[in-house]
Design a protein around this motif. Sequence first.
Motif, short mmCIF file in Angstrom:
data_model
loop_
_atom_site.label_atom_id
_atom_site.label_comp_id
_atom_site.label_asym_id
_atom_site.label_seq_id
_atom_site.Cartn_x
_atom_site.Cartn_y
_atom_site.Cartn_z
N PRO A 118 19.74 26.72 138.56
CA PRO A 118 19.98 26.47 137.27
C PRO A 118 21.32 25.71 136.71
O PRO A 118 20.37 24.93 136.26
N ALA A 119 21.91 26.48 136.51
CA ALA A 119 23.51 25.85 135.78
C ALA A 119 23.52 24.40 136.91
O ALA A 119 24.72 23.85 136.26
N LYS A 120 23.42 24.55 138.56
CA LYS A 120 24.13 23.24 138.87
C LYS A 120 23.29 21.89 138.68
O LYS A 120 23.68 20.48 138.89
N GLY A 121 21.97 22.04 137.72
CA GLY A 121 21.23 20.71 136.99
C GLY A 121 20.90 19.71 137.98
O GLY A 121 20.41 18.91 137.77
N LEU A 122 20.09 20.85 138.96
CA LEU A 122 19.96 19.75 140.65
C LEU A 122 18.66 19.52 140.35
O LEU A 122 17.68 18.59 140.13
N ALA A 123 17.93 20.33 139.35
CA ALA A 123 16.64 19.92 138.84
C ALA A 123 16.07 18.73 137.64
O ALA A 123 15.45 17.66 138.22
N GLU A 124 16.97 18.51 137.47
CA GLU A 124 16.98 17.59 135.88
C GLU A 124 17.41 16.32 136.43
O GLU A 124 17.27 15.17 136.25
N LEU A 125 18.56 16.65 137.78
CA LEU A 125 18.97 15.62 138.74
C LEU A 125 18.34 14.07 139.37
O LEU A 125 17.53 12.84 139.38
N MET A 126 17.47 15.52 139.74
CA MET A 126 15.94 14.90 140.67
C MET A 126 15.07 14.41 139.84
O MET A 126 14.77 13.25 139.92
N GLU A 127 14.31 14.70 138.70
CA GLU A 127 13.75 14.52 138.00
C GLU A 127 14.13 13.42 137.21
O GLU A 127 13.76 12.34 136.37
N ALA A 128 15.47 12.59 137.21
CA ALA A 128 16.20 11.86 136.57
C ALA A 128 16.24 10.38 137.77
O ALA A 128 16.18 9.82 137.26
N LEU A 129 15.50 10.89 138.84
CA LEU A 129 16.00 9.87 139.81
C LEU A 129 15.24 8.26 139.26
O LEU A 129 14.02 8.78 139.00
N PRO A 130 15.91 6.88 139.32
CA PRO A 130 14.94 6.10 138.71
C PRO A 130 13.82 5.84 140.00
O PRO A 130 14.00 5.93 141.43
N ASP A 131 13.19 4.89 139.03
CA ASP A 131 11.89 4.29 140.09
C ASP A 131 13.09 3.59 140.68
O ASP A 131 11.32 3.19 141.61
N THR A 132 13.29 2.54 140.85
CA THR A 132 14.06 1.37 141.21
C THR A 132 14.68 1.91 142.59
O THR A 132 15.21 1.26 143.35
N TRP A 133 15.07 3.43 142.53
CA TRP A 133 16.02 3.88 143.44
C TRP A 133 15.68 3.94 144.62
O TRP A 133 14.08 4.40 145.67
N THR A 134 16.22 2.93 146.09
CA THR A 134 15.54 2.76 147.18
C THR A 134 16.63 3.63 148.36
O THR A 134 16.17 3.80 149.53
N ARG A 135 17.65 3.91 148.10
CA ARG A 135 17.98 4.74 149.58
C ARG A 135 17.69 6.35 149.29
O ARG A 135 18.29 7.16 148.19
N PRO A 136 18.60 6.91 150.61
CA PRO A 136 17.60 7.94 150.71
C PRO A 136 18.11 9.04 150.09
O PRO A 136 20.11 9.01 149.92
N VAL A 137 17.44 9.81 149.78
CA VAL A 137 18.64 11.18 148.89
C VAL A 137 18.19 12.44 149.64
O VAL A 137 16.88 13.19 150.02
N GLU A 138 19.23 13.94 150.76
CA GLU A 138 19.16 14.41 151.32
C GLU A 138 19.87 15.58 150.29
O GLU A 138 20.81 15.12 150.26
N VAL A 139 19.27 16.77 149.88
CA VAL A 139 19.67 17.92 149.21
C VAL A 139 19.07 19.26 149.64
O VAL A 139 18.13 19.28 150.68
N VAL A 140 20.23 19.16 150.42
CA VAL A 140 20.82 21.05 150.77
C VAL A 140 20.54 22.13 149.89
O VAL A 140 21.18 21.78 148.70
#
Length: 366
Positions: free
Chosen positions: A197-219
């Motif tokens: 949780p401290a890595k902030g990935l959940a918050e980052l992904m939830e903040a992905l803008p609706d207008t974002w169109t570039r692929p996002v690949e998360v390991v």
Amino acid sequence: MKIALCLLSYRPDQPSGIDRSVGALVEGLRALGHTPLVLAAGPPGDREPGLIRLKSVVLPHPATNADVLSALADPRPVVEEVGGILAEHQVDAACWGDTLWGLGYLAPAPDGVTTALMVHKIRPSGEDRWRRALAAADVVCPASDYLADGGAEAGLDTSRWTTVPNALHTLIPPTSAERREHLRGTGPVRIVSRADPAKGLAELMEALPDTWTRPVEVVLAEAGFELQPGGQQRTLAACRRVEAARPGLVRILPPLGWNEVPGFFAGGAATVISTRVPETFCFTAAEALSVGTPVVGFDLGNVPRLAGPAGRTVPLDAGPGALWELLANLLADPDGYRRAATAAPGRIDRFTPEKSARALLDALGL
């Protein structure tokens, strides 16, 4: 020389900076002609050369600090076992990989064995185990200059401190300038992280803008330990919800081995470090930089120092949405992106296994 490194959590390819630090030291010591041993919690099963699984400490998976403290409630068995192993193998030095998980506060080395305490976090000065570990070690080895400076700023006696920098296991040629420009235009954003949780990935992904169109690949990978029980599963679930809501745009990928990470980053336009607590080194930032992939993150911890002109940062209180805005601006700036990508590989020249191992041996006087 025979050098023992102790870290209860150790497992090859585990998504953990401390484990990776130990693994790189093992690689570097071998390259310099020495014999490393790694002492870790049981049960046995790994066939890694030089890896010894302790019989006196068996931990659940994943384990917490409380599990370790419970296993060490009576420290005599592990002190006797570790001391016996070090004596049997006639080691020249022992390195405790952490205050608790590396048994630094118990310091179970026989007389005549030089000891080092590896430091990956500056702890509160009043913490008893931390004070005991610092006092017991012959030398103290912070994993970055950021940590060394932090020790001095905390008012600690750093006269016995020598930085032994973390090191990257694999170095591959940086992505070519032509390929890099193509990635800037259309390449995916690639992120590698432990599902903490401290890595902030959940918050980052939830903040992905609706207008974002570039692929996002998360390991995202789960480790054999966690600070918050169930925290890794909650992080994975939150990120997969975003993947389900943005099909074809967001992909949550399975774990990679240590040696696979640089190649993954080489095919990315940029990476994002969304950690909301200070990173004291940040392997994934270093691996991205090694192949010329710029880094975007918060302005805290070692990440800004590590990335320098190859990174872009925003204040933590700007929130994760600001990271996407900063990333979009970087990718839309051909000249700024090119300067960042060109500067990136030079930022990690110090961080090779051999240089790290040599620094450890020098610190130990060997």
